[in-house]
Design a protein around this motif. Structure first.
Motif, PDB file in Angstrom:
ATOM      1  N   ILE A   1      61.935  22.360 -42.321  1.00 15.78           N
ATOM      2  CA  ILE A   1      63.313  22.348 -41.826  1.00 15.78           C
ATOM      3  C   ILE A   1      63.347  22.511 -40.315  1.00 15.78           C
ATOM      4  O   ILE A   1      64.073  21.800 -39.605  1.00 15.78           O
ATOM      5  N   ASN A   2      62.532  23.431 -39.789  1.00 13.69           N
ATOM      6  CA  ASN A   2      62.504  23.649 -38.344  1.00 13.69           C
ATOM      7  C   ASN A   2      61.809  22.508 -37.611  1.00 13.69           C
ATOM      8  O   ASN A   2      62.244  22.096 -36.527  1.00 13.69           O
ATOM      9  N   ARG A   3      60.754  21.977 -38.222  1.00 14.06           N
ATOM     10  CA  ARG A   3      60.003  20.888 -37.566  1.00 14.06           C
ATOM     11  C   ARG A   3      60.861  19.652 -37.375  1.00 14.06           C
ATOM     12  O   ARG A   3      60.828  19.007 -36.319  1.00 14.06           O
ATOM     13  N   TYR A   4      61.635  19.297 -38.368  1.00 17.48           N
ATOM     14  CA  TYR A   4      62.436  18.073 -38.308  1.00 17.48           C
ATOM     15  C   TYR A   4      63.929  18.345 -38.120  1.00 17.48           C
ATOM     16  O   TYR A   4      64.737  17.433 -38.245  1.00 17.48           O
ATOM     17  N   ARG A   5      64.261  19.613 -37.828  1.00 20.94           N
ATOM     18  CA  ARG A   5      65.658  20.009 -37.588  1.00 20.94           C
ATOM     19  C   ARG A   5      66.581  19.480 -38.695  1.00 20.94           C
ATOM     20  O   ARG A   5      67.635  18.907 -38.437  1.00 20.94           O
ATOM     21  N   LEU A   6      66.136  19.679 -39.919  1.00 22.61           N
ATOM     22  CA  LEU A   6      66.889  19.144 -41.053  1.00 22.61           C
ATOM     23  C   LEU A   6      68.210  19.857 -41.261  1.00 22.61           C
ATOM     24  O   LEU A   6      69.111  19.317 -41.896  1.00 22.61           O
ATOM     25  N   ASN A   7      68.331  21.068 -40.715  1.00 25.22           N
ATOM     26  CA  ASN A   7      69.589  21.786 -40.907  1.00 25.22           C
ATOM     27  C   ASN A   7      70.757  21.113 -40.192  1.00 25.22           C
ATOM     28  O   ASN A   7      71.919  21.382 -40.496  1.00 25.22           O
ATOM     29  N   LYS A   8      70.457  20.198 -39.262  1.00 24.92           N
ATOM     30  CA  LYS A   8      71.565  19.476 -38.623  1.00 24.92           C
ATOM     31  C   LYS A   8      72.215  18.509 -39.604  1.00 24.92           C
ATOM     32  O   LYS A   8      73.345  18.064 -39.384  1.00 24.92           O
ATOM     33  N   PHE A   9      71.518  18.182 -40.685  1.00 27.35           N
ATOM     34  CA  PHE A   9      72.084  17.316 -41.715  1.00 27.35           C
ATOM     35  C   PHE A   9      72.801  18.123 -42.789  1.00 27.35           C
ATOM     36  O   PHE A   9      73.178  17.599 -43.817  1.00 27.35           O
TER      37      PHE A   9
ATOM     38  N   VAL B   1      64.985  20.550 -47.974  1.00 27.01           N
ATOM     39  CA  VAL B   1      63.983  19.713 -47.301  1.00 27.01           C
ATOM     40  C   VAL B   1      64.066  18.260 -47.760  1.00 27.01           C
ATOM     41  O   VAL B   1      64.308  17.355 -46.952  1.00 27.01           O
ATOM     42  N   LEU B   2      63.859  18.007 -49.056  1.00 25.09           N
ATOM     43  CA  LEU B   2      63.741  16.629 -49.521  1.00 25.09           C
ATOM     44  C   LEU B   2      65.049  15.849 -49.408  1.00 25.09           C
ATOM     45  O   LEU B   2      65.067  14.734 -48.865  1.00 25.09           O
ATOM     46  N   LEU B   3      66.146  16.402 -49.908  1.00 22.13           N
ATOM     47  CA  LEU B   3      67.417  15.687 -49.797  1.00 22.13           C
ATOM     48  C   LEU B   3      67.816  15.513 -48.327  1.00 22.13           C
ATOM     49  O   LEU B   3      68.184  14.409 -47.903  1.00 22.13           O
ATOM     50  N   SER B   4      67.717  16.578 -47.541  1.00 20.45           N
ATOM     51  CA  SER B   4      68.063  16.474 -46.121  1.00 20.45           C
ATOM     52  C   SER B   4      67.130  15.510 -45.397  1.00 20.45           C
ATOM     53  O   SER B   4      67.563  14.747 -44.529  1.00 20.45           O
ATOM     54  N   GLY B   5      65.850  15.549 -45.766  1.00 18.77           N
ATOM     55  CA  GLY B   5      64.889  14.644 -45.142  1.00 18.77           C
ATOM     56  C   GLY B   5      65.167  13.189 -45.454  1.00 18.77           C
ATOM     57  O   GLY B   5      65.111  12.321 -44.567  1.00 18.77           O
TER      58      GLY B   5
ATOM     59  N   LYS C   1      78.429  22.148 -47.929  1.00 20.75           N
ATOM     60  CA  LYS C   1      77.741  22.132 -46.639  1.00 20.75           C
ATOM     61  C   LYS C   1      76.802  23.322 -46.430  1.00 20.75           C
ATOM     62  O   LYS C   1      76.502  23.694 -45.287  1.00 20.75           O
ATOM     63  N   ASN C   2      76.312  23.912 -47.503  1.00 24.96           N
ATOM     64  CA  ASN C   2      75.294  24.949 -47.386  1.00 24.96           C
ATOM     65  C   ASN C   2      74.551  25.079 -48.706  1.00 24.96           C
ATOM     66  O   ASN C   2      74.969  24.528 -49.726  1.00 24.96           O
ATOM     67  N   LEU C   3      73.445  25.827 -48.661  1.00 26.45           N
ATOM     68  CA  LEU C   3      72.574  25.957 -49.838  1.00 26.45           C
ATOM     69  C   LEU C   3      72.973  27.094 -50.766  1.00 26.45           C
ATOM     70  O   LEU C   3      72.440  27.194 -51.873  1.00 26.45           O
ATOM     71  N   LEU C   4      73.884  27.940 -50.343  1.00 29.32           N
ATOM     72  CA  LEU C   4      74.195  29.146 -51.127  1.00 29.32           C
ATOM     73  C   LEU C   4      74.710  28.803 -52.513  1.00 29.32           C
ATOM     74  O   LEU C   4      74.260  29.383 -53.517  1.00 29.32           O
ATOM     75  N   LEU C   5      75.639  27.858 -52.614  1.00 30.27           N
ATOM     76  CA  LEU C   5      76.240  27.533 -53.901  1.00 30.27           C
ATOM     77  C   LEU C   5      75.217  26.949 -54.888  1.00 30.27           C
ATOM     78  O   LEU C   5      75.140  27.398 -56.031  1.00 30.27           O
ATOM     79  N   PRO C   6      74.403  25.954 -54.491  1.00 32.68           N
ATOM     80  CA  PRO C   6      73.386  25.488 -55.438  1.00 32.68           C
ATOM     81  C   PRO C   6      72.345  26.539 -55.794  1.00 32.68           C
ATOM     82  O   PRO C   6      71.831  26.545 -56.910  1.00 32.68           O
TER      83      PRO C   6
END
Length: 266
Positions: free
Chosen positions: A78-86, A148-152, A214-219
């Motif tokens: 996540i940090n390497r590819y800045r996936l959290n921006k997605f 990671v995978l979905l955001s990637g 728009k966040n991981l908490l719910l899933p």
């Protein structure tokens, strides 16, 4: 003639940029599949490593060791590819839905487990262990498959919409459950195949929660609750299989598609 040369030069520069972007996407896609391969290998070898380090042969301690490793790897990606921006999906900013509405379909998989659970399948000891392992699994697998995978894949296919990344990440989420064939609890192969199918459908539902909220908490919460009551480890007959698949996979899938379609509306 000068204008013609400039147009040709601009076309070459644009073509080079497009080619570079295509190669970057191809490389990122390969890295995502390699990450998935590493996760698979981790599921196979980390329990043995954890046993050697901790002295425990099975149980929550071994599971926790493996899950922590997966979470660290996920944060690195996540940090390497800045996936959290997605994790800010403007295309899904149309209709606001309360978290409880997004969480509601989790009732159906839980009902399926409770409906087909045998008396001997349940114990408070199992429930206590399940509370620990389901929490760890929910956090870990949501970071891996949605974080990671979905955001990637959203990064790779960002010009093609959300459906292809959702389908790929959900299929990979379902396929990882084939590893249950190697479980020491001797789970029925038919039940494992059923798990693969409904997990794929659940993957779409969990992806919809992730994208709309728009966040991981719910899933993570949903995944934890569903796993908490997963006590069905015995074969099901034909009718039971259909009902189980309907409640555990198809109904959440329908809700997931509905949430995504509604989320895309303006």
């Amino acid at each position: 003639r000068q204008n013609s040369c400039l147009l040709t030069l601009n076309a070459l520069i644009l073509g080079k940029k497009l080619w570079r972007k295509k190669m970057e996407n191809h490389l990122t896609r390969l890295k995502l599949y390699f990450f998935y391969f590493v996760i698979i290998i981790g599921y196979l070898i980390l329990p043995s490593i954890a046993s050697a380090i901790t002295g425990f042969s099975s149980g929550a301690v071994v599971t926790a060791f493996s899950q922590v490793v997966f979470i660290v790897l996920s944060f690195m990606m996540i940090n390497r590819y800045r996936l959290n921006k997605f994790w800010h999906f403007e295309k899904l900013s149309g209709a606001k839905m309360p978290p409880l509405l997004l969480l509601l379909p989790a009732i159906f998989p839980i009902a399926a487990d409770l409906l087909f659970m045998r008396v001997g399948d349940f114990s408070f000891q199992k429930l206590g262990i399940s509370l620990i392992t389901s929490s760890l699994t929910g956090i870990t697998e949501e970071f891996v498959f949605r974080g990671v995978l979905l955001s990637g894949f959203l990064l790779v296919y960002q010009s093609k919409g959300i459906w292809k990344p959702i389908m790929i990440s959900s299929f990979l989420f379902g396929a990882v459950h084939f590893l249950n064939l190697l479980s020491t609890t001797q789970v029925s192969p038919k039940l494992v195949i059923l798990q693969v199918v409904y997990a794929t459908f659940l993957g779409v539902f969990l992806a919809s929660q992730f994208l709309v909220s728009k966040n991981l908490l719910l899933p993570i919460v949903t995944h934890t609750l569903i796993d908490l009551f997963s006590f069905v480890e015995h074969p099901l007959n034909g009718t039971q299989t259909v009902v189980f698949l309907l409640l555990y996979g198809i109904v959440p899938l329908i809700f997931g598609v509905y949430f995504l379609m509604r989320g895309k509306s303006k």
